[in-house]
Design a protein around this motif. Structure first.
Motif, PDB file in Angstrom:
ATOM      1  N   HIS A 137       0.644  -1.100  -0.023  1.00 27.51           N
ATOM      2  CA  HIS A 137      -0.022  -0.016   0.016  1.00 27.51           C
ATOM      3  C   HIS A 137       0.830   1.188   0.057  1.00 27.51           C
ATOM      4  O   HIS A 137       0.605   2.255  -0.762  1.00 27.51           O
ATOM      5  N   ARG A 138       1.838   1.309   0.813  1.00 27.45           N
ATOM      6  CA  ARG A 138       2.746   2.432   0.923  1.00 27.45           C
ATOM      7  C   ARG A 138       3.560   2.661  -0.463  1.00 27.45           C
ATOM      8  O   ARG A 138       3.830   3.700  -0.842  1.00 27.45           O
ATOM      9  N   ALA A 139       3.974   1.439  -0.974  1.00 26.87           N
ATOM     10  CA  ALA A 139       5.051   1.567  -1.983  1.00 26.87           C
ATOM     11  C   ALA A 139       4.173   2.152  -3.186  1.00 26.87           C
ATOM     12  O   ALA A 139       4.730   2.872  -3.965  1.00 26.87           O
ATOM     13  N   VAL A 140       3.153   1.638  -3.414  1.00 24.21           N
ATOM     14  CA  VAL A 140       2.298   2.021  -4.640  1.00 24.21           C
ATOM     15  C   VAL A 140       1.293   3.259  -4.539  1.00 24.21           C
ATOM     16  O   VAL A 140       1.394   4.078  -5.275  1.00 24.21           O
ATOM     17  N   GLY A 142       1.626   5.592  -2.079  1.00 25.01           N
ATOM     18  CA  GLY A 142       2.294   6.619  -1.547  1.00 25.01           C
ATOM     19  C   GLY A 142       2.261   6.739   0.233  1.00 25.01           C
ATOM     20  O   GLY A 142       1.831   6.120   0.750  1.00 25.01           O
ATOM     21  N   GLU A 143       3.234   7.744   0.720  1.00 23.71           N
ATOM     22  CA  GLU A 143       3.309   7.852   1.926  1.00 23.71           C
ATOM     23  C   GLU A 143       1.978   8.285   2.514  1.00 23.71           C
ATOM     24  O   GLU A 143       1.713   7.932   3.642  1.00 23.71           O
ATOM     25  N   ARG A 144       1.349   8.979   1.883  1.00 25.79           N
ATOM     26  CA  ARG A 144       0.009   9.477   2.474  1.00 25.79           C
ATOM     27  C   ARG A 144      -0.902   8.496   3.012  1.00 25.79           C
ATOM     28  O   ARG A 144      -1.964   8.522   3.606  1.00 25.79           O
ATOM     29  N   SER A 145      -0.686   7.268   2.228  1.00 28.79           N
ATOM     30  CA  SER A 145      -1.682   5.920   2.781  1.00 28.79           C
ATOM     31  C   SER A 145      -1.156   5.467   4.201  1.00 28.79           C
ATOM     32  O   SER A 145      -1.844   4.242   4.202  1.00 28.79           O
ATOM     33  N   ARG A 146      -0.161   5.751   4.690  1.00 24.83           N
ATOM     34  CA  ARG A 146       0.360   5.281   6.013  1.00 24.83           C
ATOM     35  C   ARG A 146      -0.963   4.991   6.694  1.00 24.83           C
ATOM     36  O   ARG A 146      -1.822   5.728   6.960  1.00 24.83           O
ATOM     37  N   ALA A 147      -0.742   3.904   7.632  1.00 21.82           N
ATOM     38  CA  ALA A 147      -1.675   3.917   8.613  1.00 21.82           C
ATOM     39  C   ALA A 147      -1.707   4.817   9.755  1.00 21.82           C
ATOM     40  O   ALA A 147      -0.719   5.470  10.129  1.00 21.82           O
ATOM     41  N   ARG A 148      -2.971   5.099  10.218  1.00 21.24           N
ATOM     42  CA  ARG A 148      -3.270   6.204  11.292  1.00 21.24           C
ATOM     43  C   ARG A 148      -3.536   5.596  12.615  1.00 21.24           C
ATOM     44  O   ARG A 148      -4.152   4.661  12.657  1.00 21.24           O
ATOM     45  N   LEU A 149      -2.613   6.157  13.550  1.00 20.79           N
ATOM     46  CA  LEU A 149      -2.722   5.809  14.973  1.00 20.79           C
ATOM     47  C   LEU A 149      -3.855   6.217  15.588  1.00 20.79           C
ATOM     48  O   LEU A 149      -4.192   7.466  15.592  1.00 20.79           O
ATOM     49  N   SER A 150      -4.612   5.403  16.291  1.00 14.36           N
ATOM     50  CA  SER A 150      -5.988   5.773  17.329  1.00 14.36           C
ATOM     51  C   SER A 150      -5.462   5.850  18.716  1.00 14.36           C
ATOM     52  O   SER A 150      -4.280   5.578  18.933  1.00 14.36           O
ATOM     53  N   PRO A 151      -6.193   6.577  19.418  1.00 16.23           N
ATOM     54  CA  PRO A 151      -5.698   6.794  20.904  1.00 16.23           C
ATOM     55  C   PRO A 151      -5.931   5.655  21.748  1.00 16.23           C
ATOM     56  O   PRO A 151      -5.759   5.527  22.990  1.00 16.23           O
ATOM     57  N   TYR A 152      -6.450   4.417  21.242  1.00 14.36           N
ATOM     58  CA  TYR A 152      -6.872   3.426  21.731  1.00 14.36           C
ATOM     59  C   TYR A 152      -5.966   2.220  22.001  1.00 14.36           C
ATOM     60  O   TYR A 152      -5.384   1.818  21.233  1.00 14.36           O
ATOM     61  N   LEU A 153      -6.041   1.698  22.937  1.00 13.06           N
ATOM     62  CA  LEU A 153      -5.025   0.368  23.192  1.00 13.06           C
ATOM     63  C   LEU A 153      -6.231  -0.632  23.317  1.00 13.06           C
ATOM     64  O   LEU A 153      -7.054  -0.639  23.936  1.00 13.06           O
ATOM     65  N   ALA A 154      -5.976  -2.014  22.561  1.00 10.84           N
ATOM     66  CA  ALA A 154      -6.665  -3.101  22.633  1.00 10.84           C
ATOM     67  C   ALA A 154      -5.856  -4.340  23.308  1.00 10.84           C
ATOM     68  O   ALA A 154      -4.739  -4.507  22.775  1.00 10.84           O
ATOM     69  N   LEU A 155      -6.387  -4.966  24.054  1.00  4.47           N
ATOM     70  CA  LEU A 155      -6.062  -6.381  24.646  1.00  4.47           C
ATOM     71  C   LEU A 155      -6.816  -7.348  24.423  1.00  4.47           C
ATOM     72  O   LEU A 155      -8.103  -7.060  24.373  1.00  4.47           O
ATOM     73  N   ARG A 156      -6.431  -8.630  24.005  1.00  3.55           N
ATOM     74  CA  ARG A 156      -7.200  -9.834  23.785  1.00  3.55           C
ATOM     75  C   ARG A 156      -6.408 -10.857  24.202  1.00  3.55           C
ATOM     76  O   ARG A 156      -5.144 -11.083  24.310  1.00  3.55           O
ATOM     77  N   GLY A 157      -7.365 -11.918  24.471  1.00  2.00           N
ATOM     78  CA  GLY A 157      -6.586 -13.355  25.011  1.00  2.00           C
ATOM     79  C   GLY A 157      -7.470 -14.369  25.396  1.00  2.00           C
ATOM     80  O   GLY A 157      -8.824 -14.009  25.113  1.00  2.00           O
TER      81      GLY A 157
END
Length: 347
Positions: A137-140, A142-157
């Motif tokens: 995704h990033r290579a084709v 472009g850099e504007r397609s980078r994933a966006r960080l949310s303010p949330y932490l997720a735990l699973r188990g």
């Protein structure tokens, strides 16, 4: 025979490799590491995803490995039930079991290549099935397609105990949620989410578990019991990332599937389902149509549907993790629960 490189050997990548015509494509799957994920989690397979599993020939095996999902009680932060949501026909299956079954369905003619992908293959179609931080995704795109960080932490188990009596469901508190559902083989799948400054990378699971216990401690007996049984080695702790709208899923000899195309928050429980549908849809089209026509048709069929899921999941996250608006949200949910109950009695 046409060359086709699948970057990413997770759910979408394996499903695609399993469903492509080996007489038409020479397929190579590139995966960073060999072996199952280190921490086991659970996935909900909705009916549309089950159709994809059926097309792959593994639906009976998934049913045998999984468990019935039934319904889920939506609760407030104190455990009081807003209403009971039904999910008839949904299957709960561990990610490890699903990956094992998908892997077994991949033809022996498919080449496996392990290790990081430093540069994209230069010949044939390249499929980005490499998650929210997709190098394709990033290579084709472009850099504007980078994933966006949310303010949330997720735990699973998953813990090796049955769901505590009367504790199943999803708890929506003030800026936090906790979920408890049955897992296969009589175990319990749990998950939690809240705002956190931990991470985004290299999160210490001990620290994340301690923060989770501090937030939820002594509020609800069933939640306390689950968290007491959770161990760092059986817990996944990650910040939640999302993928911005790419405009289209096929471009310049590359095509995106799964989280690489529409990485979303986990609150609808549809990420794995949409990845499976992407993979089977794309494989069917590539198997039966010329390449340009197949990619155009894939974009038409999957772009709006999967992006609608991404937007809906984000909206659900904002609702479930509401902070200042939590009293209003809870009041509306209680009203909705009473209306549902009245309608059921009247019917």
């Amino acid at each position: 025979m046409d060359a086709l490189s699948v970057v990413g050997g997770g759910i979408a990548g394996l499903a695609l490799a399993a469903h492509l015509d080996p007489g038409r494509f020479h397929v190579t799957v590139h995966e960073r590491r060999e072996g199952p994920p280190p921490v086991e989690t659970s996935l909900a397979m909705w009916p549309e995803a089950q159709l994809a599993l059926d097309a792959l020939g593994i639906l009976p095996a998934v049913r045998a490995a999984g468990s019935g999902f039934g319904g889920m009680a939506l609760r407030d932060g104190s455990g009081n039930v807003f209403f009971q949501a039904q999910a008839p026909g949904v299957i709960g299956v561990s990610r490890a079991d699903l990956l094992r079954l998908l892997d077994a369905a991949v033809p022996g003619s498919v080449v496996r290549a392990y290790g990081p992908v430093a540069s994209l293959p230069q010949s044939g179609l390249v499929v980005g099935a490499d998650g929210v931080h997709s190098v394709v995704h990033r290579a084709v795109w472009g850099e504007r397609s980078r994933a966006r960080l949310s303010p949330y932490l997720a735990l699973r188990g998953i813990i090796d105990e049955p769901v505590p009596p009367g504790a199943g469901g999803e708890y929506w508190g003030r800026g936090q949620l906790f979920g408890i559902t049955p897992a296969s083989r009589g175990r319990t799948y749990w998950y939690a989410s809240f705002r956190s400054e931990l991470g985004p990378g290299g999160i210490d699971v001990d620290e994340a578990l301690a923060a989770t216990r501090a937030r939820f401690s002594s509020q609800i007996a069933g939640v306390d019991r689950v968290l007491a049984a959770a161990t760092p080695g059986e817990t996944l702790a990650q910040r939640i990332w999302t993928v911005p709208y790419p405009g289209r899923y096929a471009r310049d000899g590359a095509v995106l599937v799964g989280d690489a195309a529409h990485g979303m928050t986990p609150n609808l429980g549809r990420g794995a389902c949409e990845a499976l549908i992407d993979a089977v849809t794309l494989a069917d089209l590539l198997n039966s149509r010329p390449l340009p026509e197949a990619l155009q048709a894939y974009n038409r069929r999957r772009l709006l549907r999967s992006q609608a899921m991404r937007v809906a999941s984000s909206a659900m996250t904002r609702l479930a993790l509401a902070d200042r608006a939590q009293p209003l949200r809870d009041g509306l949910l209680r009203l909705a629960g009473r209306c549902r109950q009245s309608a059921a009695v009247g019917h």
